[in-house]
Design an enzyme around this catalytic site. Structure first.
Site, PDB file in Angstrom:
ATOM      1  N   ASP A   1     -32.604  37.875  39.955  1.00 24.75           N
ATOM      2  CA  ASP A   1     -32.495  38.963  39.527  1.00 24.75           C
ATOM      3  C   ASP A   1     -33.207  39.665  40.409  1.00 24.75           C
ATOM      4  OD1 ASP A   1     -32.298  40.411  36.301  1.00 24.75           O
ATOM      5  OD2 ASP A   1     -33.135  41.766  37.858  1.00 24.75           O
TER       6      ASP A   1
ATOM      7  N   ASN B   1     -23.893  37.848  35.885  1.00 25.04           N
ATOM      8  CA  ASN B   1     -24.103  38.570  34.649  1.00 25.04           C
ATOM      9  C   ASN B   1     -24.611  40.045  35.114  1.00 25.04           C
ATOM     10  OD1 ASN B   1     -25.001  39.102  31.716  1.00 25.04           O
ATOM     11  ND2 ASN B   1     -26.849  39.009  32.807  1.00 25.04           N
TER      12      ASN B   1
ATOM     13  N   TYR C   1     -18.257  52.977  35.068  1.00 27.64           N
ATOM     14  CA  TYR C   1     -18.321  51.663  34.057  1.00 27.64           C
ATOM     15  C   TYR C   1     -17.280  50.795  33.663  1.00 27.64           C
ATOM     16  CZ  TYR C   1     -21.309  48.267  31.230  1.00 27.64           C
ATOM     17  OH  TYR C   1     -21.856  47.340  30.655  1.00 27.64           O
TER      18      TYR C   1
ATOM     19  N   LYS D   1     -15.734  47.821  35.119  1.00 22.31           N
ATOM     20  CA  LYS D   1     -15.363  46.308  34.077  1.00 22.31           C
ATOM     21  C   LYS D   1     -13.978  46.023  34.028  1.00 22.31           C
ATOM     22  CE  LYS D   1     -19.978  45.518  33.444  1.00 22.31           C
ATOM     23  NZ  LYS D   1     -20.525  44.356  33.645  1.00 22.31           N
TER      24      LYS D   1
HETATM   25  N1  NAD Z   1     -25.760  45.986  26.722  1.00 23.43           N
HETATM   26  C1  NAD Z   1     -24.828  46.343  26.335  1.00 23.43           C
HETATM   27  O1  NAD Z   1     -24.275  46.940  25.611  1.00 23.43           O
HETATM   28  C2  NAD Z   1     -23.672  45.650  27.333  1.00 23.43           C
HETATM   29  C3  NAD Z   1     -22.284  45.624  26.726  1.00 23.43           C
HETATM   30  C4  NAD Z   1     -21.226  45.006  27.719  1.00 23.43           C
HETATM   31  C5  NAD Z   1     -21.419  44.486  28.649  1.00 23.43           C
HETATM   32  N2  NAD Z   1     -22.763  44.512  29.094  1.00 23.43           N
HETATM   33  C6  NAD Z   1     -23.193  43.770  30.619  1.00 23.43           C
HETATM   34  O2  NAD Z   1     -24.033  42.839  30.348  1.00 23.43           O
HETATM   35  C7  NAD Z   1     -24.766  42.379  31.579  1.00 23.43           C
HETATM   36  C8  NAD Z   1     -26.237  42.417  31.256  1.00 23.43           C
HETATM   37  O3  NAD Z   1     -26.709  43.562  30.852  1.00 23.43           O
HETATM   38  P1  NAD Z   1     -27.824  43.838  29.726  1.00 23.43           P
HETATM   39  O4  NAD Z   1     -27.293  44.570  28.598  1.00 23.43           O
HETATM   40  O5  NAD Z   1     -28.375  42.701  29.697  1.00 23.43           O
HETATM   41  O6  NAD Z   1     -28.610  44.803  30.735  1.00 23.43           O
HETATM   42  P2  NAD Z   1     -30.234  44.633  31.130  1.00 23.43           P
HETATM   43  O7  NAD Z   1     -30.372  46.016  31.961  1.00 23.43           O
HETATM   44  O8  NAD Z   1     -31.077  44.383  30.199  1.00 23.43           O
HETATM   45  O9  NAD Z   1     -29.847  43.539  32.403  1.00 23.43           O
HETATM   46  C9  NAD Z   1     -29.204  43.724  33.652  1.00 23.43           C
HETATM   47  C10 NAD Z   1     -30.114  43.093  34.350  1.00 23.43           C
HETATM   48  O10 NAD Z   1     -29.519  42.909  36.028  1.00 23.43           O
HETATM   49  C11 NAD Z   1     -30.461  43.628  36.844  1.00 23.43           C
HETATM   50  N3  NAD Z   1     -29.473  43.887  37.934  1.00 23.43           N
HETATM   51  C12 NAD Z   1     -29.333  45.166  37.951  1.00 23.43           C
HETATM   52  N4  NAD Z   1     -28.708  45.559  39.195  1.00 23.43           N
HETATM   53  C13 NAD Z   1     -28.834  44.326  39.984  1.00 23.43           C
HETATM   54  C14 NAD Z   1     -28.630  44.040  41.476  1.00 23.43           C
HETATM   55  N5  NAD Z   1     -27.913  44.675  42.261  1.00 23.43           N
HETATM   56  N6  NAD Z   1     -28.666  42.608  41.570  1.00 23.43           N
HETATM   57  C15 NAD Z   1     -29.102  41.679  40.826  1.00 23.43           C
HETATM   58  N7  NAD Z   1     -29.571  42.098  39.467  1.00 23.43           N
HETATM   59  C16 NAD Z   1     -29.662  43.240  39.413  1.00 23.43           C
HETATM   60  C17 NAD Z   1     -31.370  44.207  36.031  1.00 23.43           C
HETATM   61  O11 NAD Z   1     -32.724  44.001  36.688  1.00 23.43           O
HETATM   62  C18 NAD Z   1     -31.527  43.498  34.890  1.00 23.43           C
HETATM   63  O12 NAD Z   1     -32.360  42.500  34.664  1.00 23.43           O
HETATM   64  C19 NAD Z   1     -24.278  43.649  32.403  1.00 23.43           C
HETATM   65  O13 NAD Z   1     -23.425  43.174  33.359  1.00 23.43           O
HETATM   66  C20 NAD Z   1     -23.818  44.702  31.477  1.00 23.43           C
HETATM   67  O14 NAD Z   1     -22.904  45.532  32.127  1.00 23.43           O
HETATM   68  C21 NAD Z   1     -23.832  45.112  28.562  1.00 23.43           C
END
Ligand code: NAD
Length: 248
Positions: free
Chosen positions: A37, A90, A156, A160
């Site tokens: 991360d 992810n 976004y 995606k």
């Molecule tokens: N939460 C939702 O509703 C949702 C829905 C669809 C898809 N997603 C996708 O799920 C994935 C995880 O998101 P989440 O909801 O757990 O959010 P989150 O913010 O809890 O986790 C995202 C993680 O990615 C890390 N991150 C951000 N930029 C980074 C970089 N440049 N390099 C390395 N790490 C980086 C952050 O530090 C964080 O720990 C993402 O790809 C997000 O787009 C989330």
């Protein structure tokens, strides 16, 4: 005979979904993990929340938008575990709320660098190790926002959608190398990604999910399936796990 071990790299492992995937895969047999991360504090939190398991775990701080840093994550797997079997790409960011003409170029670039280039870098780094072995599974985190239109979230949605296409093209390109590439399209689940989003906005999103908002734990079965042998004839798929959001 002892089961062969597998080495799994997870990016964005400090977040809600990355943490949940880490816990799930740690609970599966013969699995060693490299958790990565950009945030040290969240990576530490995921590490502290792992169950007791029979594998080893390494953590690496890395920004997925930088190829060299992602390669260093994969190298850690090879140096410590002698292999890379699964990459879960992810890490991702939600873009700022705004209509297309109001969003600054920097905002578009940030979304594309993390969400698209981050996934590209993961694939580039992983196939370098997987191709000689003629084996591997790569799972990208996309979103239902790559399949449906969300007003005020064009960077976004566009990034995606790009991740979904990237998984498809990579699946076709690397099938002959024995590497499968799939993506998961989650609906909305609670995580830090929504920080700053007004409650009414989240309520409105929740109302559009027939099964209500999800949690990260509702998604981990999809990652487990795509990472493992049960999905051995699945590649190029976009597995929708969204509480029915995209069904109507
Ligand atoms: N939460 C939702 O509703 C949702 C829905 C669809 C898809 N997603 C996708 O799920 C994935 C995880 O998101 P989440 O909801 O757990 O959010 P989150 O913010 O809890 O986790 C995202 C993680 O990615 C890390 N991150 C951000 N930029 C980074 C970089 N440049 N390099 C390395 N790490 C980086 C952050 O530090 C964080 O720990 C993402 O790809 C997000 O787009 C989330």
């Amino acid at each position: 005979m002892t089961a062969a071990r597998r080495a799994v790299v997870i990016t964005g492992a400090g977040g809600a979904l990355g943490g949940a995937i880490s816990r799930r895969l740690a609970s599966e047999p013969a699995t060693d993990l490299v958790l990565s991360d950009v945030s040290e504090a969240s990576l530490d939190a995921t590490l502290a929340g792992l169950p007791d398991f029979d594998g080893a775990v390494e953590t690496v701080l890395a920004d997925v938008s930088d190829l060299e840093q992602v390669e260093a994550v994969v190298t850690r797997a090879v140096e410590n575990f002698g292999r890379l079997d699964v990459l879960i790409s992810n890490a991702g960011v939600l873009s700022a709320n705004g209509r297309i003409h109001n969003l600054a170029t920097e905002e578009w670039e940030r979304a594309f660098r993390v969400n698209v280039l981050g996934a590209v870098n993961g694939i580039r780094a992983a196939v370098g190790v997987m191709r000689p072995e003629r084996s591997g599974s790569i799972v990208l985190t996309a979103s239902v926002s790559g399949l449906t239109a969300w007003s005020h979230a064009a960077p976004y949605c566009a990034t995606k959608a790009a991740v979904i296409q990237l998984a498809r093209v990579a699946a076709v390109e690397y099938a002959r190398d024995g590497i499968r590439v799939n993506c998961v399209c989650p609906g909305t689940f609670r995580s830090a990604i929504h920080e700053g989003l007004p409650d009414e906005a989240l309520d409105a999103i929740a109302a559009r999910h027939p099964l209500g908002l999800g949690s990260a734990d509702d998604l981990v079965g999809a990652y487990s399936y795509l990472a493992g042998d049960a999905s051995r004839w699945t590649t190029g798929s976009a597995l929708v796990v969204d509480g029915g959001y995209s069904a109507p």
